[in-house]
Design an enzyme around this catalytic site. Sequence first.
Site, PDB file in Angstrom:
ATOM      1  CB  ILE A  64      -0.964  -0.003   1.212  1.00 16.92           C
ATOM      2  CG1 ILE A  64      -1.884   1.231   1.206  1.00 16.92           C
ATOM      3  CG2 ILE A  64      -0.256  -0.141   2.542  1.00 16.92           C
ATOM      4  CD1 ILE A  64      -3.036   1.148   2.219  1.00 16.92           C
ATOM      5  CB  SER A  65       1.405   3.987  -2.416  1.00 14.95           C
ATOM      6  OG  SER A  65       1.702   3.247  -3.570  1.00 14.95           O
ATOM      7  CD  GLN A  66       6.189   8.076   1.683  1.00 15.62           C
ATOM      8  OE1 GLN A  66       6.908   7.574   0.825  1.00 15.62           O
ATOM      9  NE2 GLN A  66       6.552   9.122   2.388  1.00 15.62           N
TER      10      GLN A  66
END
EC number: 2.1.1.77
Length: 214
Positions: A64-66
């Site tokens: 899950i992206s930053q």
Amino acid sequence: MRKDTLKHQGKRLQLAKVVEDKGIRDEKVLDAIKKIPRHLFMDSSFEDHAYQDKAFPIAADQTISQPYTVAFQTEVLQVKKGDMVLEIGTGSGYQTAVLCELGAKVYSIERQLELFKRTKLFLSKIGYRPRYLAFGDGYKGLPDYAPFDRIIVTAGAPFVPNPLLSQLKIGGRMVIPVGKDTQIMTLLERKSETEFEKTEFGNFRFVPLLEDRN
């Protein structure tokens, strides 16, 4: 289904502040971060970390992206309400939810079957309804639904796939991280049938965009 508590909501406000302090100015993007229960998109064992400005593992060796990266890509995309947006790499569905919050008509493709099934079920459970979720090869896009006002690629691509360029409306914007080990965030604006204007931003790190090798 896990709960979304006042404590979580407070942590989201703090996260939005962190992202804003890093330079995000778009109020609608910041509002989406304040609103979306990011902890629900992650494995419960990572829940304590959900509102840190960091990427975390999810299923199928993806992340899950930053939050800052999500906010940065979304801000560069300049989504308007009602825009048709193609998202390459549904992943956990967090970026999808952000686009839905902005009023976009979201069409999203995920390459990993396990992730696709899980996210499709989960998004509708928490009330996000993208127009279309597809299981398939992101490099090919969704020609049947093209052209798109906006295209966002949420995994590192070694090159810009031509099918995606051809599915972008004239006047449209595509944001894609390009490169092998680290990626340069790249904005492509379509000026005419044949002309694209390119703007490069800083370096980011993404999991690789997977191609269908069969």
